[in-house]
Design an enzyme around this catalytic site. Structure first.
Site, PDB file in Angstrom:
ATOM      1  N   ASP A  71       0.824  -1.213   0.000  1.00 56.91           N
ATOM      2  CA  ASP A  71       0.000   0.000   0.000  1.00 56.91           C
ATOM      3  C   ASP A  71       0.860   1.266   0.000  1.00 56.91           C
ATOM      4  O   ASP A  71       1.984   1.272   0.503  1.00 56.91           O
ATOM      5  CB  ASP A  71      -0.917  -0.023   1.234  1.00 56.91           C
ATOM      6  CG  ASP A  71      -2.054   0.973   1.110  1.00 56.91           C
ATOM      7  OD1 ASP A  71      -2.386   1.379  -0.017  1.00 56.91           O
ATOM      8  OD2 ASP A  71      -2.608   1.352   2.161  1.00 56.91           O
TER       9      ASP A  71
ATOM     10  N   GLY B 259       0.307   5.563  -4.401  1.00 55.24           N
ATOM     11  CA  GLY B 259      -0.210   6.872  -4.811  1.00 55.24           C
ATOM     12  C   GLY B 259       0.365   7.988  -3.954  1.00 55.24           C
ATOM     13  O   GLY B 259       0.830   9.021  -4.477  1.00 55.24           O
TER      14      GLY B 259
ATOM     15  N   TRP C 246       3.082   7.937  -2.193  1.00 53.96           N
ATOM     16  CA  TRP C 246       4.534   8.026  -2.432  1.00 53.96           C
ATOM     17  C   TRP C 246       4.805   8.923  -3.639  1.00 53.96           C
ATOM     18  O   TRP C 246       5.678   9.792  -3.609  1.00 53.96           O
ATOM     19  CB  TRP C 246       5.089   6.615  -2.658  1.00 53.96           C
ATOM     20  CG  TRP C 246       6.571   6.565  -2.890  1.00 53.96           C
ATOM     21  CD1 TRP C 246       7.550   6.433  -1.951  1.00 53.96           C
ATOM     22  CD2 TRP C 246       7.243   6.650  -4.163  1.00 53.96           C
ATOM     23  NE1 TRP C 246       8.784   6.435  -2.546  1.00 53.96           N
ATOM     24  CE2 TRP C 246       8.627   6.563  -3.901  1.00 53.96           C
ATOM     25  CE3 TRP C 246       6.809   6.785  -5.483  1.00 53.96           C
ATOM     26  CZ2 TRP C 246       9.590   6.611  -4.915  1.00 53.96           C
ATOM     27  CZ3 TRP C 246       7.762   6.836  -6.491  1.00 53.96           C
ATOM     28  CH2 TRP C 246       9.131   6.750  -6.197  1.00 53.96           C
TER      29      TRP C 246
ATOM     30  N   HIS D  89       2.712   3.457  -8.985  1.00 56.93           N
ATOM     31  CA  HIS D  89       2.424   2.056  -9.315  1.00 56.93           C
ATOM     32  C   HIS D  89       3.573   1.434 -10.101  1.00 56.93           C
ATOM     33  O   HIS D  89       3.906   0.266  -9.918  1.00 56.93           O
ATOM     34  CB  HIS D  89       1.122   1.956 -10.120  1.00 56.93           C
ATOM     35  CG  HIS D  89      -0.089   2.363  -9.337  1.00 56.93           C
ATOM     36  ND1 HIS D  89      -0.313   1.931  -8.043  1.00 56.93           N
ATOM     37  CD2 HIS D  89      -1.147   3.166  -9.643  1.00 56.93           C
ATOM     38  CE1 HIS D  89      -1.454   2.446  -7.601  1.00 56.93           C
ATOM     39  NE2 HIS D  89      -1.969   3.205  -8.540  1.00 56.93           N
TER      40      HIS D  89
ATOM     41  N   SER E 255      -7.405  -5.122  -5.507  1.00 60.29           N
ATOM     42  CA  SER E 255      -8.490  -5.727  -4.725  1.00 60.29           C
ATOM     43  C   SER E 255      -9.799  -5.695  -5.504  1.00 60.29           C
ATOM     44  O   SER E 255      -9.950  -4.929  -6.474  1.00 60.29           O
ATOM     45  CB  SER E 255      -8.657  -4.990  -3.395  1.00 60.29           C
ATOM     46  OG  SER E 255      -9.353  -3.768  -3.594  1.00 60.29           O
ATOM     47  N   THR E 256     -10.750  -6.502  -5.051  1.00 62.58           N
ATOM     48  CA  THR E 256     -12.079  -6.510  -5.693  1.00 62.58           C
ATOM     49  C   THR E 256     -12.746  -5.140  -5.549  1.00 62.58           C
ATOM     50  O   THR E 256     -13.666  -4.829  -6.303  1.00 62.58           O
ATOM     51  CB  THR E 256     -12.991  -7.600  -5.073  1.00 62.58           C
ATOM     52  OG1 THR E 256     -12.907  -7.522  -3.646  1.00 62.58           O
ATOM     53  CG2 THR E 256     -12.590  -8.991  -5.512  1.00 62.58           C
TER      54      THR E 256
ATOM     55  N   LEU F 204      10.937 -19.738  -5.032  1.00 60.66           N
ATOM     56  CA  LEU F 204       9.826 -19.025  -4.394  1.00 60.66           C
ATOM     57  C   LEU F 204       8.557 -19.097  -5.246  1.00 60.66           C
ATOM     58  O   LEU F 204       8.623 -19.017  -6.469  1.00 60.66           O
ATOM     59  CB  LEU F 204      10.231 -17.549  -4.246  1.00 60.66           C
ATOM     60  CG  LEU F 204       9.167 -16.609  -3.693  1.00 60.66           C
ATOM     61  CD1 LEU F 204       9.202 -16.616  -2.167  1.00 60.66           C
ATOM     62  CD2 LEU F 204       9.373 -15.186  -4.208  1.00 60.66           C
TER      63      LEU F 204
ATOM     64  N   ARG G 242      -5.072  -1.697   8.747  1.00 59.98           N
ATOM     65  CA  ARG G 242      -6.285  -2.476   8.477  1.00 59.98           C
ATOM     66  C   ARG G 242      -5.945  -3.559   7.466  1.00 59.98           C
ATOM     67  O   ARG G 242      -4.893  -3.541   6.831  1.00 59.98           O
ATOM     68  CB  ARG G 242      -7.423  -1.575   8.000  1.00 59.98           C
ATOM     69  CG  ARG G 242      -7.093  -0.734   6.793  1.00 59.98           C
ATOM     70  CD  ARG G 242      -8.305   0.061   6.294  1.00 59.98           C
ATOM     71  NE  ARG G 242      -7.892   1.010   5.285  1.00 59.98           N
ATOM     72  CZ  ARG G 242      -7.596   2.297   5.524  1.00 59.98           C
ATOM     73  NH1 ARG G 242      -7.701   2.786   6.740  1.00 59.98           N
ATOM     74  NH2 ARG G 242      -7.189   3.090   4.545  1.00 59.98           N
TER      75      ARG G 242
END
Ligand code: IPE
Ligand code: IPE
Ligand code: MG
Length: 245
Positions: free
Chosen positions: A21, A24, A26, A38, A66-67, A132, A195
């Site tokens: 997160d 934007g 940044w 991004h 995310s959705t 990985l 959150r």
């Protein structure tokens, strides 16, 4: 002893998840458009994935879209939809060299056709790799993931393949996108927000949480080591009284 050496002498988390997160904010702080954040965030994902691979971490799940992110302006969404291709073109060589496997978690019915094809192609090309596992959560939402699991399981009950008593923690876990990944040890969220934003709700039951103040493009290898070092100092009890007892 340096931080990396110290981290390597202790238990290395098998599966780390990151809520990447702050892209934007940044960029805005640098008087640049959000899309620049991004772009830098996507480049940073390569660095952090390579660092995780180097430390011997088995799986890295990252929240990329995310959705709920469909609520954003179309121009920003369009830019984000172009990132998987750019990511693949820029980093495929290094990922191949380090045997990194890429998978995508989330809905796959709302993207442009070329994005879906790219995701399928990348998964197919990297599926047998042993390094990985980079699990890119794209149009991912934990509620949607659970709804799909509930529908699948309900269908099996309805068809008589299983009974209600067969529904347990393992069965539900095995119906999630993460079914082939190790249990989630550590969740990191950058940008200072505290959150979960609909991420891996089931998988987080006993994960350790770590909140970094820096925005995602500024989260570097040192920050990663600090997060793991902090994780290693925690006393995980899983509801019992002492670690391992
Ligand atoms: C995270 O950065 C990337 C995505 C959600 C796609 P943000 O875009 O949320 O950046 P901030 O949180 O607004 O700064
Ligand atoms: C979570 O970040 C999703 C990703 C990082 C992809 P958001 O920026 O969408 O979350 P909120 O809106 O701050 O909760
Ligand atoms: Mg955000």
């Amino acid at each position: 002893m340096g931080l990396k050496e110290r981290v390597l002498t202790r238990y290395i988390p098998q599966h780390i998840a990151i809520i990447m997160d702050g892209n934007g904010r940044w960029a805005k702080k640098r008087n640049m458009p959000r899309t620049y954040g991004h772009k830098k965030g996507s480049e940073n994902l390569k660095n952090i994935a390579l660092a995780c691979n180097d430390l011997g971490i088995k799986a890295l799940s990252v929240y990329a879209f995310s959705t709920e992110n469909w609520k954003r302006p179309k121009a920003e969404i369009d830019y984000l939809m172009g990132l998987p291709k750019e990511f693949e073109e820029t980093f495929k060589g290094q990922f191949e060299e380090h045997d990194i496997k890429v998978m995508f978690s989330g809905r796959r019915d709302r993207f442009p056709k070329d994005v879906i094809e790219l995701m399928n192609r990348v998964e197919d090309k990297t599926k047998d790799r042993q390094g990985l596992v980079l699990n890119i959560c794209f149009d991912y939402g934990s509620h949607t993931e659970m709804i799909h699991a509930i529908r699948d399981i309900s269908r099996q009950v309805k068809d008589g393949d299983i009974t209600l008593d067969d529904i347990d923690v393992d069965l539900v876990t095995n119906h999630l996108y993460t079914k082939d990944l190790p249990p989630l040890d550590l969740l990191i969220r950058t940008s200072g927000e505290m959150r979960i934003s609909n991420y891996l709700l089931w998988q987080l039951a006993y994960s350790e949480l770590y909140f970094a103040k820096v925005h995602w493009p500024a989260f570097n290898q040192k920050q990663l080591l600090k997060a793991i070092d902090d994780f290693q100092s925690r006393n995980r009890r899983f509801g019992g009284l002492k670690e391992g007892k």
